[in-house]
Design an enzyme around this catalytic site. Structure first.
Site, short mmCIF file in Angstrom:
data_model
loop_
_atom_site.label_atom_id
_atom_site.label_comp_id
_atom_site.label_asym_id
_atom_site.label_seq_id
_atom_site.Cartn_x
_atom_site.Cartn_y
_atom_site.Cartn_z
N LYS A 1 0.86 -1.18 0.00
CA LYS A 1 0.00 0.00 0.00
C LYS A 1 0.89 1.23 0.00
O LYS A 1 1.85 1.30 0.78
CB LYS A 1 -0.87 -0.05 1.25
CG LYS A 1 -1.94 1.01 1.39
CD LYS A 1 -2.77 0.71 2.63
CE LYS A 1 -3.95 1.64 2.78
NZ LYS A 1 -4.78 1.26 3.95
N SER B 1 -9.27 0.54 3.03
CA SER B 1 -8.56 1.43 2.12
C SER B 1 -7.39 0.77 1.40
O SER B 1 -6.80 1.35 0.50
CB SER B 1 -8.04 2.64 2.89
OG SER B 1 -7.18 2.24 3.94
N SER C 1 -9.43 -1.80 7.16
CA SER C 1 -8.83 -1.59 5.84
C SER C 1 -7.88 -2.68 5.38
O SER C 1 -7.44 -2.66 4.23
CB SER C 1 -8.10 -0.24 5.80
OG SER C 1 -9.03 0.81 5.83
#
Length: 477
Positions: free
Chosen positions: A87, A162, A186
């Site tokens: 990420k 996310s 997330s």
């Protein structure tokens, strides 16, 4: 630099543990694994949009160096030669770190996150930065700045957020594993929605030094990978005390992988009688019940439990994350409010109206609530399990609140309704794939344990995966 070995895209189908063990035994090379991952991104990611940036040359050069070390009889660690991508919120000195935002699109940090250093020390390679919700602040996977991430099982559907790119890239077999972050679900949401495995540890289990913050009291670092065993191997590397992060727990870190023996005989799995199944979709409920039956057949005992103070948990958890997020973004909100997506600007702006006394109250009562959970819940069971999402996965259009889609706010907020409370409680939680809905999109369930019981929740997840193959199925993207 020597030309990379010719590879087959089938090489990306092996799990992270299989890939690392193949390199260690000399059955493949790090260059071959890395070239296969690069090829997979280049040939297929145009549809999925999981990748923000790639450092191809450095990755291949690192892979060549690791192969030379292995030939010389040196294995650096349990991830030797395995390419990963993360990420895009993990700092690496001199490398891009966009945080999924316009504000940081050109940001290059001067230092490296502890978890990245630990992964490199264990022999892994960082291939690039993965798509994510802007500043890690939505559960759907939308991103106006870098393009929405698409579910590899069905491109019109959400990936979950996310850590959208992490879930999608692992599911699509672009990469062997990825770090995500989990402040309200997330890691677990994209794991569930994309059909992979993801764990957030106990609050403070993993260092957050060099990681873009969202909420001081609820942020967690953790992996997404194909299997519980993959996640256990990564978590054993990244967990533990860190002198650069005084909040990182000093609790000893076990070898999580060594605990995965498949034996859950006599283990009590609690199924909540309140909150987590309210209005659950019948397809999700049926998949969950089937998962419990698998574990019961392995010797686990399924018991009903009531989770105390859920109204307070939901309210206080929202207050904490919103207030802390607004604090972190206060200066940019004053100076660059138009650089945020509409939904994020609105969320942050509204958070400034929350009274300080509410925030302090939410923090002050957290310990007492957790103590009640420890007594009432973990006095009756060893772990408790719930669906990760209560509802079938929505489409990107259905949850596009910036576009003003009718009903989008309700569907958007409902995605994380079962995951957010776990962050306020600070419990370890792993999401495991357990089926598909009638739209062909994955369903997952999550397993929670008492603080620092990561080994136990992973043990249950891995036992379940011994008797099912949901985690092994591959999308046709």
């Amino acid at each position: 630099m020597n030309a990379p070995l010719k590879t087959s895209t089938a090489l990306t189908d092996v799990t992270l543990v299989e890939a690392a063990d193949m390199v260690a035994r000399g059955e493949t090379t790090s260059v071959a694994l890395t070239a296969a991952a690069i090829e997979a991104f280049k040939s297929k990611d145009a549809k999925v949009n999981a990748l923000i940036w790639m450092d191809e040359q450095n990755a291949l050069e690192t892979a060549e160096a690791l192969d030379r070390m292995r030939k010389a009889g040196r294995i650096t660690g349990p991830l030797h030669g395995v390419p990963l991508a993360h990420k895009d919120m993990y700092y690496q000195a001199g490398k891009p770190c966009t945080c999924g935002s316009a504000i940081r699109k050109d940001f290059r940090p001067a230092y490296t996150a502890t978890v990245i250093d630990r992964l490199h020390g264990a022999g892994s390679i960082t291939l690039g930065g993965l798509n994510m919700a802007e500043f890690a602040q939505n559960p759907s996977g939308h991103n106006r700045h870098f393009g929405h991430c698409h579910n590899p099982w069905s491109l019109d559907y959400c990936t979950g957020g996310s850590s959208s790119g992490s879930g999608a890239a692992v599911a699509a077999r672009f990469i062997y594993g990825a770090l995500g972050s989990d402040t309200g679900g997330s890691i677990r949401l994209p794991a569930s929605i994309c059909g992979v495995t993801g764990i957030k540890g106990t609050q403070t289990r993993v260092s957050r030094y060099g990681v873009m913050p969202l909420s001081f009291s609820a942020d967690n670092v953790g992996p997404l990978a194909r299997t519980a065993r993959d996640c256990a191997r990564i978590l054993s590397v990244i967990a533990g005390a860190d002198p650069m992060d005084p909040t990182a727990a000093t609790e000893p870190v076990p070898d999580y992988e060594s605990l995965l023996d498949g034996d859950v005989r006599g283990l009590r799995i609690g199924v909540p009688t309140n909150y987590f199944f309210d209005n659950v979709d019948p397809e999700v409920g049926a998949a969950f019940e089937a998962a419990m039956a698998v574990l019961q057949a392995r010797g686990a005992e399924i018991v009903p439990v009531t989770i105390p103070h859920m109204d307070a948990v939901v309210a206080y958890g929202s207050i904490v994350s919103r207030c802390e997020g607004a604090t972190i973004h206060a200066q940019w909100m004053r100076e660059r409010p138009d650089d945020y997506a509409v939904h994020l600007n609105a969320r942050l702006y509204g958070s400034y109206s929350i009274p300080a006394v509410y925030y302090v109250e939410a923090l002050a009562r957290r310990g007492a609530i957790l103590k009640a959970v420890a007594s009432d819940v973990f006095g009756a069971c060893d772990v408790f399990a719930t669906p990760t999402l209560r509802y079938k996965v929505p489409t990107l259009l259905e949850t596009d609140i910036d576009a003003g889609t009718e009903g989008a706010i309700e569907k958007f907020n409902a995605i994380s309704i079962n995951t957010r409370p776990i962050n306020y409680l600070g419990l370890p939680s792993v999401s495991v794939p357990c089926g598909f809905d009638s739209n062909g999109v994955p369903i997952g369930f999550q397993i929670q344990g008492r603080p620092f019981a990561e080994g136990r929740v992973l043990k249950v997840a891995e036992a379940y995966q011994r008797d099912t193959d949901w985690h092994a199925r591959k999308p046709a993207v």
